[in-house]
Design a protein around this motif. Structure first.
Motif, PDB file in Angstrom:
ATOM      1  N   MET A  57      42.335  45.230  45.963  1.00  0.00           N
ATOM      2  CA  MET A  57      41.238  45.089  46.859  1.00  0.00           C
ATOM      3  C   MET A  57      40.255  44.456  46.153  1.00  0.00           C
ATOM      4  SD  MET A  57      41.274  49.286  47.866  1.00  0.00           S
ATOM      5  CE  MET A  57      39.578  49.142  48.712  1.00  0.00           C
ATOM      6  N   VAL A  58      39.556  43.459  46.644  1.00  0.00           N
ATOM      7  CA  VAL A  58      38.763  42.468  45.950  1.00  0.00           C
ATOM      8  C   VAL A  58      37.145  42.757  46.536  1.00  0.00           C
ATOM      9  CG1 VAL A  58      38.083  40.178  45.230  1.00  0.00           C
ATOM     10  CG2 VAL A  58      40.473  40.926  45.360  1.00  0.00           C
ATOM     11  N   TYR A  97      39.538  45.109  42.218  1.00  0.00           N
ATOM     12  CA  TYR A  97      39.339  43.744  41.350  1.00  0.00           C
ATOM     13  C   TYR A  97      37.758  43.415  41.592  1.00  0.00           C
ATOM     14  CZ  TYR A  97      44.284  43.864  40.693  1.00  0.00           C
ATOM     15  OH  TYR A  97      45.677  44.382  40.616  1.00  0.00           O
ATOM     16  N   GLU A  98      37.058  43.479  40.766  1.00  0.00           N
ATOM     17  CA  GLU A  98      35.595  43.192  41.106  1.00  0.00           C
ATOM     18  C   GLU A  98      35.381  41.783  40.620  1.00  0.00           C
ATOM     19  OE1 GLU A  98      31.151  44.269  39.591  1.00  0.00           O
ATOM     20  OE2 GLU A  98      32.751  45.646  38.784  1.00  0.00           O
ATOM     21  N   ALA A 107      44.711  38.054  37.433  1.00  0.00           N
ATOM     22  CA  ALA A 107      44.867  39.700  37.051  1.00  0.00           C
ATOM     23  C   ALA A 107      45.840  40.429  38.413  1.00  0.00           C
ATOM     24  CB  ALA A 107      43.495  40.280  37.367  1.00  0.00           C
ATOM     25  N   VAL A 108      45.708  39.861  39.558  1.00  0.00           N
ATOM     26  CA  VAL A 108      46.383  40.386  40.668  1.00  0.00           C
ATOM     27  C   VAL A 108      48.027  39.868  40.331  1.00  0.00           C
ATOM     28  CG1 VAL A 108      46.971  40.177  43.033  1.00  0.00           C
ATOM     29  CG2 VAL A 108      44.640  40.380  42.107  1.00  0.00           C
ATOM     30  N   ARG A 111      53.209  39.284  42.495  1.00  0.00           N
ATOM     31  CA  ARG A 111      53.448  38.395  43.853  1.00  0.00           C
ATOM     32  C   ARG A 111      52.241  38.668  44.640  1.00  0.00           C
ATOM     33  NH1 ARG A 111      58.596  40.660  46.563  1.00  0.00           N
ATOM     34  NH2 ARG A 111      57.914  39.626  48.430  1.00  0.00           N
ATOM     35  N   VAL A 112      52.168  38.057  45.608  1.00  0.00           N
ATOM     36  CA  VAL A 112      51.198  38.181  46.866  1.00  0.00           C
ATOM     37  C   VAL A 112      51.938  37.626  47.836  1.00  0.00           C
ATOM     38  CG1 VAL A 112      49.064  37.156  47.539  1.00  0.00           C
ATOM     39  CG2 VAL A 112      49.077  37.787  45.119  1.00  0.00           C
TER      40      VAL A 112
END
Length: 250
Positions: free
Chosen positions: A32-33, A53-54, A69-70, A76-77
């Motif tokens: 979540m960004v 994730y800010e 960071a992710v 993975r994404v």
């Protein structure tokens, strides 16, 4: 890690938050960004399968740090939902260049930057991009010279992505929401505005955040494995009616 991971920007509220919730219901993990750190901290507490994730997607350095960071956390994404956006409705002559740039930086630059940063990861998973535009990018309207133009650019950027990234197995599609019953919309839309929308939309109502999330998660899923380069107006039929008067449709 074999569980699929979705990266959702603008995830602290509205359509982004609803999309996060639905991804998790469907068995995904979610990054979540959002640049609103306080709201993000509150939002993420309701989920066990998401991490916050800010970062500000309009800033190249932030986007690079976000992707690092992710990937460090999840490895993975599989899908990226470019949902972060800002709106500012005012006439052309009252729109300063600073106003114009503020809209473009998030609504257009942010989509470009996040998509570009995520492409190497999406190549590995043959993943999906879903960019959130607006029916304001499909049809002209008053007070939306910057907002509508930014969303029209996102629609074309999506087609460019589909054309270029398809050979790598990456699909890119665009969702264009119509009027959605968010807290913000309900706070600023007068009864007269709501009635006018209802009269103009063939389904005679606003959409819900959940209904938009259903379309978004479908496009990220294997059920849409042969769908790319498409622009889907999830708007109750609003865009299809053009500027026709409701009284002339019966």
């Amino acid at each position: 890690m074999t569980q699929k991971v979705a990266l959702v920007t603008g995830a602290a509220r509205g359509i982004g938050l609803a999309t996060t919730a639905l991804f998790i219901e469907q068995g995904w993990l979610v990054a979540m960004v959002d640049r609103d750190g306080d709201e993000l901290k509150v939002a993420v507490k309701q989920f066990n399968q998401a991490r916050p994730y800010e970062f500000d997607v309009s800033r190249p350095d932030d986007v690079d740090q976000m992707m690092e960071a992710v990937l460090a956390d999840f490895g993975r994404v599989d899908a990226v939902v470019n949902n972060a956006g800002v709106a500012d409705f005012r006439p052309l002559e009252q729109t300063s260049f600073a106003d114009w740039r503020r809209i473009m930086e998030t609504n257009l630059d942010g989509v470009f930057l996040v998509s570009q940063a995520a492409t190497p990861a999406l190549r590995k998973t043959k993943g999906a991009l879903v960019n959130i535009a607006s029916i304001s990018g499909l049809r002209g309207s008053t007070l939306r010279v910057a907002y509508g133009t930014s969303k029209a650019a996102v629609i074309h950027l999506t087609k460019q992505q589909a054309a270029e990234l398809g050979e790598h197995g990456i699909r890119a599609n665009c969702v264009c929401p119509g009027p959605v019953r968010t807290k913000l919309a309900m706070a600023v839309h007068s009864p007269e505005i709501i009635a006018a929308y209802h009269d103009t939309i063939p389904l005679n109502r606003y959409g819900s955040e959940r209904e938009l999330a259903e379309v978004i998660t479908f496009l990220c899923s294997e059920k849409a494995s042969y769908v790319t380069g498409q622009v889907i107006a999830a708007d109750g039929g609003f865009e299809s009616t053009g500027v026709g008067l409701p009284a002339l449709r019966s």
